[in-house]
Design a protein around this motif. Structure first.
Motif: not given
Length: 313
Positions: A299-303
Motif C-alpha cells: 500500500r505504501q509503495a503504490i501511494q
C-alpha cells in the motif's frame, strides 16, 4: 564446435535450436542427472528431445576444445563460474546469455567476462524470448551485441533470427532493466490494479530504463529495439516470465518458490544502489527494491508512486 555452459532452460533451448540445424553442440552442466540417457532436460524442458548433434557432458575439458562458448549460467553465478574456468575460456568467443547486474561488482555480464578473460572476444545475446519457444522452433528474434557477421551467421537459424548491434552496454542494460519492470508489472496485476495501471507502469518503466541506460552510455535506439522495448513487452505481459510471476506473488502478498531463479530481484537491488550513487531518478526500481527488502508495504509503495509531484511526461 559450439559449447553451451549451463543446462538451464535457456541454455538447453539454445543447444536444441543449434543442434536441430545439424551443428555440433556440446551442452555442459554441473549435474547431468539422467539427461545423457533420456536425451531430455526433465527439470526445465521435459517435452523437448535433444537432437543427435548435441552432446551433453559434465566434463569441463569441453571448454578447451570449443571455439565459441555460450555462457548460459545465471548472472549472479557468472563471476564464480569464470573464476573456475576462465583459463580455459580466455581467448575464445564468449557470448553472455544471462541478463542482469552482478551484485558484488555492480557490472553487467560483458564487464564481468572481460575482467576474468581479458583476451576473449565478448558478445551479448539478449532480447524477447522464452526458452520453450526457442526449443520448439517458434520464430524468435534476438539482439547479438558486440559480434561480427561470422558469429551472427554461426548462431542464427531459420527460426532464430539474430540482429547485430555495436551497443553492448545498451543491449545488456535493456535485458537487465526490463526484468525489474516485469516484476513491477507482476506486482500491479497481483495487487488487482488492472490492465490500465500495467500499461502506465510499462510506459513509465520504459522511460526509467532509458534514463538509466543513457546515463551509462547506451544508445537510445538500442533501448527502443529488441533488447529493450521488445523484451519489456514480452516479460510484462506473460506469466511465462519468472520475473512477472515473482512480482505477481509480491502483489498478492504470498510466498514465491525460492528455488526459481529471478534475475530481476538481484538486478533491482543492484540498480537501486547505483541510482542513488549516481543521482539517477529510478522510482519504480527503488519501489521494487524496497518491497523486496520489506522496507515498505504494498500500500505504501503504490501511494508513493501515485503521489509523486505532477509534471510533464
Amino acid at each position: 564446435m559450439i559449447a553451451v555452459a549451463g543446462a538451464g532452460a535457456f541454455g538447453t533451448a539454445l543447444a536444441v535450436a543449434l543442434g536441430r540445424e545439424g551443428r555440433a553442440v556440446t551442452l555442459w552442466a554441473r549435474d547431468l542427472g539422467d539427461m545423457a540417457e533420456t536425451r531430455r532436460n526433465a527439470r526445465y524442458l521435459p517435452r523437448v528431445e535433444l537432437p543427435e548433434t548435441v552432446t551433453v557432458t559434465a566434463n569441463s575439458d569441453v571448454f578447451h576444445r570449443a571455439e565459441v562458448v555460450l555462457l548460459a549460467v545465471p548472472m549472479q553465478a557468472l563471476d564464480g563460474f569464470l573464476e573456475r574456468h576462465g583459463a580455459a575460456l580466455d581467448g575464445k568467443s564468449l557470448v553472455a546469455c544471462c541478463k542482469g547486474v552482478d551484485m558484488a561488482t555492480l557490472q553487467g555480464p560483458s564487464a564481468v567476462i572481460a575482467a576474468r578473460c581479458p583476451k576473449a572476444r565478448v558478445a551479448v545475446l539478449t532480447g524477447p524470448s522464452f526458452a520453450a519457444d526457442i526449443a520448439r522452433g517458434l520464430p524468435t528474434a534476438l539482439t547479438l551485441a558486440g559480434a561480427d557477421e561470422a558469429l551472427q551467421a554461426r548462431l542464427s537459424t531459420p527460426s532464430l533470427r539474430l540482429y547485430r548491434s555495436a551497443d553492448v552496454v545498451g543491449a545488456e542494460l535493456g535485458g537487465a532493466l526490463k526484468n525489474v519492470m516485469a516484476i513491477a508489472a507482476g506486482v500491479v496485476m497481483g495487487a488487482g490494479l488492472g490492465d490500465s495501471a500495467r500499461a502506465a507502469l510499462m510506459t513509465r518503466g520504459f522511460a526509467e530504463m532509458q534514463r538509466f541506460a543513457l546515463a551509462k552510455g547506451a544508445r537510445v535506439e538500442t533501448l527502443a529495439g529488441l533488447s529493450g522495448l521488445g523484451d519489456l513487452i514480452l516479460t510484462c505481459t506473460s506469466a511465462q516470465s519468472r520475473n512477472f510471476r515473482f512480482g505477481e506473488a509480491l502483489g498478492r502478498e504470498v510466498a514465491f518458490d525460492p528455488a526459481v531463479t529471478v534475475e530481476g530481484a538481484a538486478t533491482a537491488r543492484a540498480v537501486a544502489r547505483m541510482a542513488v550513487r549516481d543521482g539517477i531518478d529510478m522510482p519504480i526500481t527503488q519501489m521494487i527494491a524496497a518491497l523486496m527488502a520489506q522496507e515498505m508495504t504494498l500500500r505504501q509503495a503504490i501511494q508513493a508512486l501515485m503521489s509523486r509531484p505532477l509534471k510533464e511526461e
